[in-house]
Design a protein around this motif. Sequence first.
Motif, mmCIF file in Angstrom:
data_model
loop_
_atom_site.group_PDB
_atom_site.id
_atom_site.type_symbol
_atom_site.label_atom_id
_atom_site.label_comp_id
_atom_site.label_asym_id
_atom_site.label_seq_id
_atom_site.Cartn_x
_atom_site.Cartn_y
_atom_site.Cartn_z
ATOM 1 N N HIS A 46 -1.298 10.241 -17.456
ATOM 2 C CA HIS A 46 -2.064 10.655 -16.262
ATOM 3 C C HIS A 46 -1.449 10.514 -14.899
ATOM 4 O O HIS A 46 -1.563 11.110 -13.784
ATOM 5 N N GLY A 47 0.082 9.935 -14.900
ATOM 6 C CA GLY A 47 0.465 9.514 -13.670
ATOM 7 C C GLY A 47 -0.320 8.721 -12.707
ATOM 8 O O GLY A 47 -0.014 9.050 -11.452
ATOM 9 N N ASN A 48 -1.373 7.898 -13.464
ATOM 10 C CA ASN A 48 -2.116 7.228 -12.215
ATOM 11 C C ASN A 48 -1.693 5.974 -12.222
ATOM 12 O O ASN A 48 -1.538 5.131 -12.708
ATOM 13 N N LEU A 49 -1.749 5.521 -10.647
ATOM 14 C CA LEU A 49 -1.257 4.258 -10.162
ATOM 15 C C LEU A 49 -2.373 3.189 -9.796
ATOM 16 O O LEU A 49 -2.302 2.293 -9.260
ATOM 17 N N GLY A 50 -3.745 3.833 -9.950
ATOM 18 C CA GLY A 50 -4.715 3.062 -9.466
ATOM 19 C C GLY A 50 -5.140 3.571 -8.148
ATOM 20 O O GLY A 50 -4.613 4.468 -7.498
ATOM 21 N N VAL A 51 -6.279 2.961 -7.565
ATOM 22 C CA VAL A 51 -6.664 3.290 -6.051
ATOM 23 C C VAL A 51 -6.561 2.024 -5.181
ATOM 24 O O VAL A 51 -6.350 1.044 -5.567
ATOM 25 N N SER A 52 -6.482 2.495 -3.898
ATOM 26 C CA SER A 52 -6.240 1.538 -2.856
ATOM 27 C C SER A 52 -7.472 0.930 -2.689
ATOM 28 O O SER A 52 -8.433 1.637 -2.533
ATOM 29 N N PRO A 84 -8.915 1.586 5.386
ATOM 30 C CA PRO A 84 -8.881 2.843 6.119
ATOM 31 C C PRO A 84 -8.521 4.095 5.111
ATOM 32 O O PRO A 84 -8.854 5.273 4.887
ATOM 33 N N THR A 85 -7.912 3.401 3.751
ATOM 34 C CA THR A 85 -7.687 4.475 2.810
ATOM 35 C C THR A 85 -8.266 4.100 1.459
ATOM 36 O O THR A 85 -7.988 4.299 0.280
ATOM 37 N N ILE A 86 -9.522 3.555 1.511
ATOM 38 C CA ILE A 86 -10.204 2.960 0.487
ATOM 39 C C ILE A 86 -10.560 4.049 -0.757
ATOM 40 O O ILE A 86 -10.922 5.060 -0.206
ATOM 41 N N ALA A 87 -10.291 3.615 -1.748
ATOM 42 C CA ALA A 87 -10.632 4.508 -2.945
ATOM 43 C C ALA A 87 -9.698 5.811 -2.909
ATOM 44 O O ALA A 87 -10.050 6.600 -3.965
ATOM 45 N N GLU A 88 -8.947 5.947 -2.424
ATOM 46 C CA GLU A 88 -7.629 7.080 -2.422
ATOM 47 C C GLU A 88 -6.818 6.799 -3.415
ATOM 48 O O GLU A 88 -6.359 5.526 -3.585
ATOM 49 N N PRO A 89 -6.464 7.739 -4.242
ATOM 50 C CA PRO A 89 -5.438 7.498 -5.406
ATOM 51 C C PRO A 89 -4.210 6.902 -4.742
ATOM 52 O O PRO A 89 -3.671 7.522 -3.772
ATOM 53 N N TYR A 139 -3.595 -4.727 -3.838
ATOM 54 C CA TYR A 139 -2.900 -4.873 -5.152
ATOM 55 C C TYR A 139 -2.552 -3.740 -5.643
ATOM 56 O O TYR A 139 -1.076 -3.601 -6.315
ATOM 57 N N ALA A 140 -3.219 -2.592 -6.062
ATOM 58 C CA ALA A 140 -2.618 -1.554 -6.537
ATOM 59 C C ALA A 140 -1.563 -0.691 -5.944
ATOM 60 O O ALA A 140 -0.765 -0.204 -6.170
ATOM 61 N N MET A 141 -1.484 -0.979 -4.366
ATOM 62 C CA MET A 141 -0.559 -0.327 -3.601
ATOM 63 C C MET A 141 0.724 -1.233 -3.789
ATOM 64 O O MET A 141 1.645 -0.553 -3.864
ATOM 65 N N GLY A 160 2.016 -0.093 -7.105
ATOM 66 C CA GLY A 160 2.442 1.453 -7.191
ATOM 67 C C GLY A 160 3.495 1.641 -6.270
ATOM 68 O O GLY A 160 4.561 2.082 -6.894
ATOM 69 N N THR A 161 3.957 0.995 -4.941
ATOM 70 C CA THR A 161 4.934 1.151 -4.514
ATOM 71 C C THR A 161 6.320 0.535 -5.216
ATOM 72 O O THR A 161 7.280 1.097 -5.226
ATOM 73 N N PHE A 162 6.057 -0.725 -5.886
ATOM 74 C CA PHE A 162 7.087 -0.949 -6.519
ATOM 75 C C PHE A 162 7.533 -0.427 -7.884
ATOM 76 O O PHE A 162 8.714 -0.142 -7.894
ATOM 77 N N ILE A 163 6.477 0.147 -8.362
ATOM 78 C CA ILE A 163 7.015 1.098 -9.753
ATOM 79 C C ILE A 163 7.640 2.301 -9.276
ATOM 80 O O ILE A 163 8.894 2.691 -10.037
ATOM 81 N N ILE A 164 7.510 2.910 -7.889
ATOM 82 C CA ILE A 164 7.886 4.043 -7.354
ATOM 83 C C ILE A 164 9.291 3.609 -7.018
ATOM 84 O O ILE A 164 10.165 4.707 -7.248
ATOM 85 N N ILE A 165 9.628 2.617 -6.285
ATOM 86 C CA ILE A 165 11.084 2.248 -5.989
ATOM 87 C C ILE A 165 11.626 1.901 -7.255
ATOM 88 O O ILE A 165 12.882 2.265 -7.247
ATOM 89 N N ILE A 166 11.255 1.417 -8.217
ATOM 90 C CA ILE A 166 11.805 1.457 -9.465
ATOM 91 C C ILE A 166 12.486 2.511 -10.136
ATOM 92 O O ILE A 166 13.450 2.949 -10.532
#
Lengths: 312, 361
Positions: free
Chosen positions: B113-119, B123-128, B323-325, B328-334
């Motif tokens: 699903h390409g889902n990395l969780g929600v923030s 300010p950005t709560i519950a956004e993918p 946590y999810a952020m 997520g950023t770490f996986i995208i950087i990799i």
Amino acid sequence: MATETTLISKSLEKGEKSPIINILSKLWGTIKRRYKKQFILIMGLLVFVLILEILTALPGMTDPKYILFDGVKYHSEYPPSWKYWLGTNSTSQDVALLILHGTKNSLYFGIGCALISTAVALVVGIFGPFIGGVWDTASSFITNIAMVFPQIPFILFISSLMATRSWVTVMLIIGLFSWPWAARAIRSQVLTLRERNFIKVSKMSALGNMKIAFSEIIPNVLSYVILVFSISFGIGIITEAGISMLGLGDSSGNFVTLGYVLWYHQTEYILNQNFYHIWLSPGIVLTLIFLIFYVIQSSFIMTFNPRTRENM
Amino acid sequence: MNSLEMNVIEEEDLKTSFLDEKTRAQKIVGNSFLRLILRKLVFYFLVFFIAITLAFLIPRLVPGSPLYYIRDLSGSINPVDAAIIIAELEALFGLDLPLWNQYLIFLEQFFLHGNLGVSINLPTIAEPVFDLIAPRIPFTLMIVIPALIITFFVGNWVGAWVGYKETKPRKVVYYTFLIMGAAPFYWFAYVLTDIFVQYLHFFPPFTSTPEFSFDLAVILEIMKHYWLPLILMVLVNIGGWSTGARSMMIYERGSGYILYSQKLGFKESKLRKYAYRNSILPQFTGLNLNFNNMIGQTIILEFVLFWPGLGSLMISAFTQGDYAMIMGTFIIIILVIVIGNFLIDLSYGLLDPRIRIGGSE
């Protein structure tokens, strides 16, 4: 010198195995002869560390985070003066004292990092290709994979997830993520050594693998190991300062490094005010440390490589 | 492939037929290149898989839970409420399930699903998380890729230029770049900001970089902010390339063919070109390592210079305990690093036929 060589040759004549002490003393002789320049540089560095040790142990200079308060007012944000050579920061701490302690701690930190990463690089780079077979493939595969792993993101990721970090953990994290290039350099050297005749002879004379590795391989790649050590030393210091500057270093705050001094600046001023004495000095010290290591490295490279030795 | 093997192949071709020669050669190159692509694809997929497995395991194995930031906060609110919030968050991230189950869910969510969780940041709560990260990727790449290309050519050129003839002015240029490379890059960012933003006002202050949108004014504004990080990355990384190129050039300068051609009276510029070409090839292998280093440098630099890329997002996620952020950023950087390395390897295969046909490293 003369006595050492005669000792070795005598023991060789008798057919005795030459003890490690003799090999080491012979090595010591070579170091003093061939690596005179580097010897002076490294001794200079040691003397520098000793001076730092003495200075920071003087009464009144043992606590870098001592808050300057004379009972009436705090001495915060003083410009450089005769009393405070590099001024004071906003929490009334003497910047010069912070930098003295920071330099000393950063150097120790660098030694730790270099030891860890060199040790891992040695194990992966020497024993894998030397034992051969599955171990060879495995070590090559691990090195190749670890080469792709991004060092700084991994370090940031792990240290951000730990609630408390002592400087030892930070050192372990940095050391364990900065060995792959070193392992690869040592590995390629061992691969060429493996095909040499003297290794084949020692294998034929039924010497144990470990024994050959320690008495034949390691002395021959020692030049690379020294180089790797000095490079990881510099990299360790710079990386630690970088992540301490982001506030992800030692969480107890008792281990003052150069990055910690920069972190103060990062959190409080962000270049809105002109406190050059706070942010210029740690960077200059870091640059100087890196340059010293660069001089040591390049002089080693010049000495190891016969062609550059002639041309320089 | 050396000239001898080439001759053998050519002779074989001559024996069979003249017409077949070109198509057959093309076939060999094509097939071997395809093999290289496949081999690298498998390798980098494996690397990526291991890296995300580590990214999954590390937060669960290091002392302290992924939610320790929230645990720290629990002192300030009613302990009963805090316990409920923590339990809810654990259920949200699936942290109450057994480890293998969590891992399967993580893999399924990511690959299918390409889902990395929600923030969980306010300010950005519950956004993918992925939607928040995706617009930041170009910001990081637009610094790293041009900087890599520029530093590769300029750095090698400077190194070869110094190595070929070591006159005093050349050495001054070389050592200037070297000192800039030795200075810690995050600190050098302070220095350049102080000179170019505070005093000379060449560039606007960094705190005001706008988010990207398809508007000419916004793009121009971003470009104004863009030059200093790029210049900084270039200046800091030239030294590393030129040290390697210099020692390669010193090696080439002393080799037989150069000395012989000098005796024959070749033009100096011609010789320098030959030596340069030979000394630049080994440098290509450094591209991978340098790309990885540059991504790491950019991450810290973005935070220092307020550049809205992946790194500043990652570091602000650390401070907010999102946590999810962080994951997520770490996986995208990799992912960025793995794809970049893959492309660099392929380009190396295109440049050097030995890599394509030789097979092994």
